[in-house]
Design a protein around this motif. Structure first.
Motif, mmCIF file in Angstrom:
data_model
loop_
_atom_site.group_PDB
_atom_site.id
_atom_site.type_symbol
_atom_site.label_atom_id
_atom_site.label_comp_id
_atom_site.label_asym_id
_atom_site.label_seq_id
_atom_site.Cartn_x
_atom_site.Cartn_y
_atom_site.Cartn_z
ATOM 1 N N VAL A 196 -7.722 -15.901 10.153
ATOM 2 C CA VAL A 196 -7.529 -14.848 9.176
ATOM 3 C C VAL A 196 -8.852 -15.321 8.356
ATOM 4 O O VAL A 196 -7.861 -16.867 7.342
ATOM 5 N N ALA A 197 -9.134 -14.893 8.281
ATOM 6 C CA ALA A 197 -10.333 -15.289 6.752
ATOM 7 C C ALA A 197 -9.607 -15.860 5.904
ATOM 8 O O ALA A 197 -10.499 -16.905 5.101
ATOM 9 N N SER A 198 -9.306 -14.739 5.089
ATOM 10 C CA SER A 198 -8.188 -14.972 4.227
ATOM 11 C C SER A 198 -6.876 -13.967 3.769
ATOM 12 O O SER A 198 -7.299 -12.946 4.442
ATOM 13 N N TRP A 199 -6.133 -14.563 2.955
ATOM 14 C CA TRP A 199 -4.900 -13.730 3.607
ATOM 15 C C TRP A 199 -4.496 -12.526 2.877
ATOM 16 O O TRP A 199 -5.271 -12.238 1.191
ATOM 17 N N PRO A 200 -4.487 -11.423 3.173
ATOM 18 C CA PRO A 200 -4.452 -9.857 2.276
ATOM 19 C C PRO A 200 -3.563 -10.148 0.819
ATOM 20 O O PRO A 200 -2.391 -10.564 1.663
ATOM 21 N N VAL A 201 -3.726 -9.044 0.418
ATOM 22 C CA VAL A 201 -3.077 -8.956 -0.900
ATOM 23 C C VAL A 201 -2.711 -7.561 -0.795
ATOM 24 O O VAL A 201 -3.948 -6.656 -1.249
ATOM 25 N N PRO A 202 -1.508 -7.298 -0.324
ATOM 26 C CA PRO A 202 -1.072 -5.447 -0.718
ATOM 27 C C PRO A 202 -1.619 -4.981 -1.636
ATOM 28 O O PRO A 202 -1.249 -5.839 -2.637
ATOM 29 N N THR A 203 -1.862 -3.872 -1.918
ATOM 30 C CA THR A 203 -2.100 -3.062 -2.623
ATOM 31 C C THR A 203 -0.870 -1.989 -3.313
ATOM 32 O O THR A 203 0.238 -1.372 -2.732
ATOM 33 N N SER A 204 0.117 -2.534 -5.060
ATOM 34 C CA SER A 204 1.395 -2.241 -4.960
ATOM 35 C C SER A 204 0.764 -0.155 -5.405
ATOM 36 O O SER A 204 0.079 -0.080 -5.806
ATOM 37 N N GLY A 205 2.229 0.310 -5.602
ATOM 38 C CA GLY A 205 1.842 1.823 -5.695
ATOM 39 C C GLY A 205 2.313 2.903 -4.497
ATOM 40 O O GLY A 205 3.109 1.851 -3.830
ATOM 41 N N LYS A 206 2.423 4.112 -4.180
ATOM 42 C CA LYS A 206 3.123 4.998 -4.041
ATOM 43 C C LYS A 206 1.473 4.881 -2.984
ATOM 44 O O LYS A 206 0.580 4.885 -2.796
ATOM 45 N N ALA A 207 2.551 4.986 -1.227
ATOM 46 C CA ALA A 207 1.807 4.447 -0.131
ATOM 47 C C ALA A 207 2.213 5.844 0.869
ATOM 48 O O ALA A 207 3.419 6.305 1.465
ATOM 49 N N ILE A 208 0.850 6.616 1.355
ATOM 50 C CA ILE A 208 1.592 7.437 2.665
ATOM 51 C C ILE A 208 1.384 6.789 4.097
ATOM 52 O O ILE A 208 0.086 6.825 3.365
ATOM 53 N N ILE A 209 1.722 7.021 4.858
ATOM 54 C CA ILE A 209 1.411 6.241 5.722
ATOM 55 C C ILE A 209 1.863 6.963 7.182
ATOM 56 O O ILE A 209 3.007 8.096 6.765
ATOM 57 N N LYS A 210 0.615 7.695 8.474
ATOM 58 C CA LYS A 210 1.457 8.967 9.272
ATOM 59 C C LYS A 210 1.982 8.106 10.839
ATOM 60 O O LYS A 210 1.758 6.716 10.255
ATOM 61 N N ASN A 211 3.842 8.555 10.517
ATOM 62 C CA ASN A 211 4.327 7.454 11.715
ATOM 63 C C ASN A 211 3.926 7.568 12.873
ATOM 64 O O ASN A 211 3.152 8.127 13.523
ATOM 65 N N ASN A 212 4.389 7.603 13.789
ATOM 66 C CA ASN A 212 5.230 7.398 15.209
ATOM 67 C C ASN A 212 4.622 8.934 15.556
ATOM 68 O O ASN A 212 4.554 9.419 16.513
ATOM 69 N N ASP A 213 5.479 9.763 15.006
ATOM 70 C CA ASP A 213 5.406 10.957 15.288
ATOM 71 C C ASP A 213 4.132 11.854 14.582
ATOM 72 O O ASP A 213 4.763 12.954 14.572
ATOM 73 N N ASN A 214 3.652 10.959 13.740
ATOM 74 C CA ASN A 214 2.093 11.692 12.994
ATOM 75 C C ASN A 214 3.151 13.037 11.836
ATOM 76 O O ASN A 214 2.003 13.554 11.376
ATOM 77 N N LYS A 215 4.149 11.871 11.575
ATOM 78 C CA LYS A 215 4.742 12.624 9.741
ATOM 79 C C LYS A 215 3.996 11.863 8.658
ATOM 80 O O LYS A 215 3.957 10.362 9.376
ATOM 81 N N GLU A 216 4.196 12.258 7.989
ATOM 82 C CA GLU A 216 3.886 11.211 6.625
ATOM 83 C C GLU A 216 4.647 11.287 6.398
ATOM 84 O O GLU A 216 5.885 12.089 5.975
ATOM 85 N N ILE A 217 4.880 9.812 5.918
ATOM 86 C CA ILE A 217 5.833 9.094 5.476
ATOM 87 C C ILE A 217 5.346 8.469 4.243
ATOM 88 O O ILE A 217 4.468 8.071 3.212
ATOM 89 N N THR A 218 6.413 9.288 2.465
ATOM 90 C CA THR A 218 5.871 8.236 1.569
ATOM 91 C C THR A 218 6.256 7.023 0.934
ATOM 92 O O THR A 218 7.943 7.542 1.195
ATOM 93 N N TRP A 219 5.635 6.504 0.985
ATOM 94 C CA TRP A 219 6.939 5.074 -0.014
ATOM 95 C C TRP A 219 6.384 4.189 -1.049
ATOM 96 O O TRP A 219 4.794 4.551 -1.035
ATOM 97 N N THR A 220 7.017 3.339 -2.168
ATOM 98 C CA THR A 220 6.668 3.048 -2.954
ATOM 99 C C THR A 220 6.596 1.518 -2.110
ATOM 100 O O THR A 220 7.259 0.572 -2.206
ATOM 101 N N ILE A 221 5.394 0.656 -2.643
ATOM 102 C CA ILE A 221 5.183 -0.652 -2.573
ATOM 103 C C ILE A 221 4.979 -1.364 -3.704
ATOM 104 O O ILE A 221 4.613 -1.372 -4.732
#
Length: 133
Positions: free
Chosen positions: A73-98
């Motif tokens: 890994v060239a450099s260790w990634p840093v996650p961005t904080s805040g509200k995130a929307i992810i499509k799950n395996n069922d193609n449904k949008e999931i909202t969570w806060t990082i």
């Protein structure tokens, strides 16, 4: 009169467009998180395939001089904080806060995690509350 009609049309278009663009940041944050976890997962699998050992964060980021492995890994990634929307395996949008203190790490099985969640757990979730740990 024409000016009023033009302003009204622009107002209607803005009312339609603005809500669609408001979630773009959250969708990008979710996509980045999933992409980061997939990249780390690939690096961990490559390390395990080369050495037969479960990797640590340092093994992936800096390599292991004792085993003669290079950094994967060239450099260790840093996650961005805040509200995130992810499509799950069922193609449904999931909202969570990082959370602002969230960080990617490697668990005891050599799997990349964010807040103790692996990519499998994130993509199998059916609600955002399942991602709160």
């Amino acid at each position: 009169m024409e000016l009023v009609v033009v302003i009204a049309i622009l107002g209607i278009l803005a009312g339609i467009a603005i809500p669609r663009f408001m979630s773009a940041t959250e969708t990008a944050r979710g996509a980045k998180t999933v992409a980061d976890l997939r990249t780390l997962e690939s690096a961990a699998v490559m390390y395990y395939a080369k050495t037969g050992l479960v990797p640590t964060k340092d093994d992936l980021e800096k390599g292991n001089t004792t085993l003669g492995t290079a950094a994967l890994v060239a450099s260790w990634p840093v996650p961005t904080s805040g509200k995130a929307i992810i499509k799950n395996n069922d193609n449904k949008e999931i909202t969570w806060t990082i959370s602002s203190g969230a960080a990617y790490s490697i668990n005891a099985e050599g799997r990349p995690t964010i807040g103790d969640l692996t990519i499998d757990q994130i993509l199998k979730a059916s609600t955002g509350s399942e991602l709160k740990k």
